[in-house]
Design a protein around this motif. Sequence first.
Motif, PDB file in Angstrom:
ATOM      1  N   GLN A  61     -54.824 -23.311 -14.811  1.00 60.24           N
ATOM      2  CA  GLN A  61     -55.323 -24.212 -15.869  1.00 60.24           C
ATOM      3  C   GLN A  61     -55.492 -23.455 -17.190  1.00 60.24           C
ATOM      4  O   GLN A  61     -55.065 -23.922 -18.252  1.00 60.24           O
ATOM      5  CB  GLN A  61     -56.663 -24.827 -15.441  1.00 60.24           C
ATOM      6  CG  GLN A  61     -57.233 -25.747 -16.512  1.00 60.24           C
ATOM      7  CD  GLN A  61     -58.608 -26.283 -16.150  1.00 60.24           C
ATOM      8  OE1 GLN A  61     -58.919 -26.477 -14.978  1.00 60.24           O
ATOM      9  NE2 GLN A  61     -59.439 -26.508 -17.150  1.00 60.24           N
ATOM     10  N   GLN A  70     -50.214 -29.565 -24.605  1.00 61.71           N
ATOM     11  CA  GLN A  70     -50.989 -30.719 -25.081  1.00 61.71           C
ATOM     12  C   GLN A  70     -50.762 -31.937 -24.187  1.00 61.71           C
ATOM     13  O   GLN A  70     -49.733 -32.023 -23.517  1.00 61.71           O
ATOM     14  CB  GLN A  70     -50.541 -31.084 -26.507  1.00 61.71           C
ATOM     15  CG  GLN A  70     -50.802 -30.013 -27.540  1.00 61.71           C
ATOM     16  CD  GLN A  70     -52.293 -29.727 -27.704  1.00 61.71           C
ATOM     17  OE1 GLN A  70     -53.105 -30.641 -27.723  1.00 61.71           O
ATOM     18  NE2 GLN A  70     -52.641 -28.458 -27.785  1.00 61.71           N
ATOM     19  N   PRO A  71     -51.691 -32.912 -24.214  1.00 57.71           N
ATOM     20  CA  PRO A  71     -51.467 -34.145 -23.468  1.00 57.71           C
ATOM     21  C   PRO A  71     -50.101 -34.732 -23.843  1.00 57.71           C
ATOM     22  O   PRO A  71     -49.733 -34.772 -25.029  1.00 57.71           O
ATOM     23  CB  PRO A  71     -52.608 -35.053 -23.923  1.00 57.71           C
ATOM     24  CG  PRO A  71     -53.695 -34.101 -24.299  1.00 57.71           C
ATOM     25  CD  PRO A  71     -53.001 -32.892 -24.879  1.00 57.71           C
ATOM     26  N   GLY A  72     -49.363 -35.165 -22.839  1.00 57.47           N
ATOM     27  CA  GLY A  72     -48.034 -35.735 -23.085  1.00 57.47           C
ATOM     28  C   GLY A  72     -46.906 -34.729 -22.921  1.00 57.47           C
ATOM     29  O   GLY A  72     -45.758 -35.102 -22.720  1.00 57.47           O
ATOM     30  N   ASP A  73     -47.235 -33.428 -23.016  1.00 61.53           N
ATOM     31  CA  ASP A  73     -46.210 -32.404 -22.759  1.00 61.53           C
ATOM     32  C   ASP A  73     -45.811 -32.454 -21.287  1.00 61.53           C
ATOM     33  O   ASP A  73     -46.563 -32.948 -20.442  1.00 61.53           O
ATOM     34  CB  ASP A  73     -46.769 -30.995 -23.065  1.00 61.53           C
ATOM     35  CG  ASP A  73     -46.893 -30.734 -24.564  1.00 61.53           C
ATOM     36  OD1 ASP A  73     -46.330 -31.517 -25.345  1.00 61.53           O
ATOM     37  OD2 ASP A  73     -47.562 -29.737 -24.932  1.00 61.53           O
ATOM     38  N   GLU A  74     -44.646 -31.889 -21.002  1.00 61.63           N
ATOM     39  CA  GLU A  74     -44.170 -31.879 -19.617  1.00 61.63           C
ATOM     40  C   GLU A  74     -43.995 -30.445 -19.118  1.00 61.63           C
ATOM     41  O   GLU A  74     -43.595 -29.563 -19.889  1.00 61.63           O
ATOM     42  CB  GLU A  74     -42.811 -32.610 -19.524  1.00 61.63           C
ATOM     43  CG  GLU A  74     -42.939 -34.098 -19.848  1.00 61.63           C
ATOM     44  CD  GLU A  74     -41.595 -34.828 -19.826  1.00 61.63           C
ATOM     45  OE1 GLU A  74     -40.545 -34.184 -19.596  1.00 61.63           O
ATOM     46  OE2 GLU A  74     -41.610 -36.052 -20.046  1.00 61.63           O
ATOM     47  N   LEU A  92     -55.129 -31.752 -17.365  1.00 64.01           N
ATOM     48  CA  LEU A  92     -55.017 -31.546 -18.813  1.00 64.01           C
ATOM     49  C   LEU A  92     -54.162 -32.635 -19.475  1.00 64.01           C
ATOM     50  O   LEU A  92     -53.775 -32.499 -20.633  1.00 64.01           O
ATOM     51  CB  LEU A  92     -54.399 -30.161 -19.094  1.00 64.01           C
ATOM     52  CG  LEU A  92     -55.217 -28.957 -18.618  1.00 64.01           C
ATOM     53  CD1 LEU A  92     -54.399 -27.675 -18.706  1.00 64.01           C
ATOM     54  CD2 LEU A  92     -56.511 -28.806 -19.417  1.00 64.01           C
ATOM     55  N   HIS A  93     -53.840 -33.690 -18.688  1.00 69.58           N
ATOM     56  CA  HIS A  93     -52.988 -34.795 -19.170  1.00 69.58           C
ATOM     57  C   HIS A  93     -51.596 -34.316 -19.561  1.00 69.58           C
ATOM     58  O   HIS A  93     -50.956 -34.854 -20.460  1.00 69.58           O
ATOM     59  CB  HIS A  93     -53.660 -35.568 -20.327  1.00 69.58           C
ATOM     60  CG  HIS A  93     -54.992 -36.118 -19.926  1.00 69.58           C
ATOM     61  ND1 HIS A  93     -55.117 -37.262 -19.177  1.00 69.58           N
ATOM     62  CD2 HIS A  93     -56.241 -35.654 -20.133  1.00 69.58           C
ATOM     63  CE1 HIS A  93     -56.410 -37.477 -18.942  1.00 69.58           C
ATOM     64  NE2 HIS A  93     -57.115 -36.513 -19.510  1.00 69.58           N
ATOM     65  N   ILE A  94     -51.164 -33.271 -18.881  1.00 72.07           N
ATOM     66  CA  ILE A  94     -49.785 -32.787 -19.039  1.00 72.07           C
ATOM     67  C   ILE A  94     -49.009 -33.401 -17.878  1.00 72.07           C
ATOM     68  O   ILE A  94     -49.541 -33.532 -16.770  1.00 72.07           O
ATOM     69  CB  ILE A  94     -49.758 -31.238 -18.940  1.00 72.07           C
ATOM     70  CG1 ILE A  94     -50.537 -30.634 -20.105  1.00 72.07           C
ATOM     71  CG2 ILE A  94     -48.336 -30.713 -18.879  1.00 72.07           C
ATOM     72  CD1 ILE A  94     -50.973 -29.200 -19.864  1.00 72.07           C
ATOM     73  N   LYS A  95     -47.770 -33.799 -18.132  1.00 71.63           N
ATOM     74  CA  LYS A  95     -47.033 -34.498 -17.073  1.00 71.63           C
ATOM     75  C   LYS A  95     -46.226 -33.509 -16.218  1.00 71.63           C
ATOM     76  O   LYS A  95     -45.329 -32.835 -16.733  1.00 71.63           O
ATOM     77  CB  LYS A  95     -46.083 -35.522 -17.714  1.00 71.63           C
ATOM     78  CG  LYS A  95     -45.458 -36.436 -16.697  1.00 71.63           C
ATOM     79  CD  LYS A  95     -44.675 -37.559 -17.367  1.00 71.63           C
ATOM     80  CE  LYS A  95     -44.080 -38.452 -16.292  1.00 71.63           C
ATOM     81  NZ  LYS A  95     -43.118 -39.397 -16.806  1.00 71.63           N
TER      82      LYS A  95
END
Length: 372
Positions: A61, A70-74, A92-95
């Motif tokens: 983490q 960032q959130p939305g990154d993969e 972390l809202h990473i996909k």
Amino acid sequence: MVDTKTQYHKIKTEVDAAVISVLESSAFIGGKVVNAFADNLAAYHGSKHCIPCANGTDALQIAMMALGLQPGDEVITPSFTYIATVEVAALLHIKPIFVEVDPKTFCIDPAVIEKAITPETKAIVPVHLYGQAANMEAIMKIAASHNLFVIEDNAQGIGNDFTFSDGTIKKTGSIGHIGCTSFYPSKNLGAYGDGGAMFTNDDELAASLRMIASHGQSKRYYHDVVGCNSRLDAIQAAILDIKLKHLDEYITARIKAADFYDKAFADTKNITIPFRDANNKHVFHQYTLQVENVDRDALHQFLADNNVPSMIYYPVPAHKQKMFDAFGGSEYYLPITDSLTQRVISLPIHSELDEEQQGFIVSKVLEFVNKF
Ligand SMILES: Cc1ncc(COP(=O)(O)O)c(C=O)c1O
């Protein structure tokens, strides 16, 4: 599956003295003992920096946070892994983008990584599963050509040596931008409690990892970024520092035990022994067979009924875990991963196994498998 008690008794005098010395010093958090262990582990690992933390999950983490994901990154990662690898991304809202593993090594298949890259992709997270190294040469090449970070999940691979095609040898966990490991008691370098560490050769990243693991502090009570609280305590560091001196000998014992199993199962119909890729040492954190035309779960039960521990690592791949429904987990088609989760079974492997114990384990596996 492990025998940490016998292992402890062999180093008891040293360990007990080190633990008492921490108790007498009253320096339980941070301090000289933790720093000395971090320096010794960095040197063993061939990494410029080792930043200890509370466990391997935190290490992953904090690595993703320090790289600024960032959130939305993969992040591209195998689905055939322990949940921690991918759970931290979701947190972390990473996909997580799940890809197939190589059917022989069980590690991420470099051939499928490129197809999974999108403009949102920021990192690749290979896992050195069961102690076998992922193909770091191919992975680093792909990462360089697409400007991606590589975070190695080396929780199961500590001590492994990866050989590049030019002959260079590096420890797994020291090749990517950040390497992460776990000192969970059953690991090849196991504490007597929880622990973990991050490795990097980059000074700026090291400072960032250190800061995030310590509430984002740049100096005491000055918090520059949002961080967390993730510390390796001094008692665990003192124990680990002693065990580090024995790590190579523990790995040699695991490889010897794996050789014994390999020989015993080599010609058995319906059993595939672990593949050993020539580009790395395979440190046998797990000894994992694949069975075919055999009721794997019934074998697991039969062994338990005969007092032989065995484990299924892992019965459900990450993409099929409920927690990933929201990340489109059910839309993935990963037949190699799915088939491995149906066919793998891990046998006891550790530094203290003797041939009599292994002979008994082998006889029980064969008694069951040869019925098919
Ligand atoms: C592949 C892998 N990643 C991450 C972890 C997480 O480590 P920890 O249990 O120390 O949080 C583990 C170990 O449990 C692991 O096997």
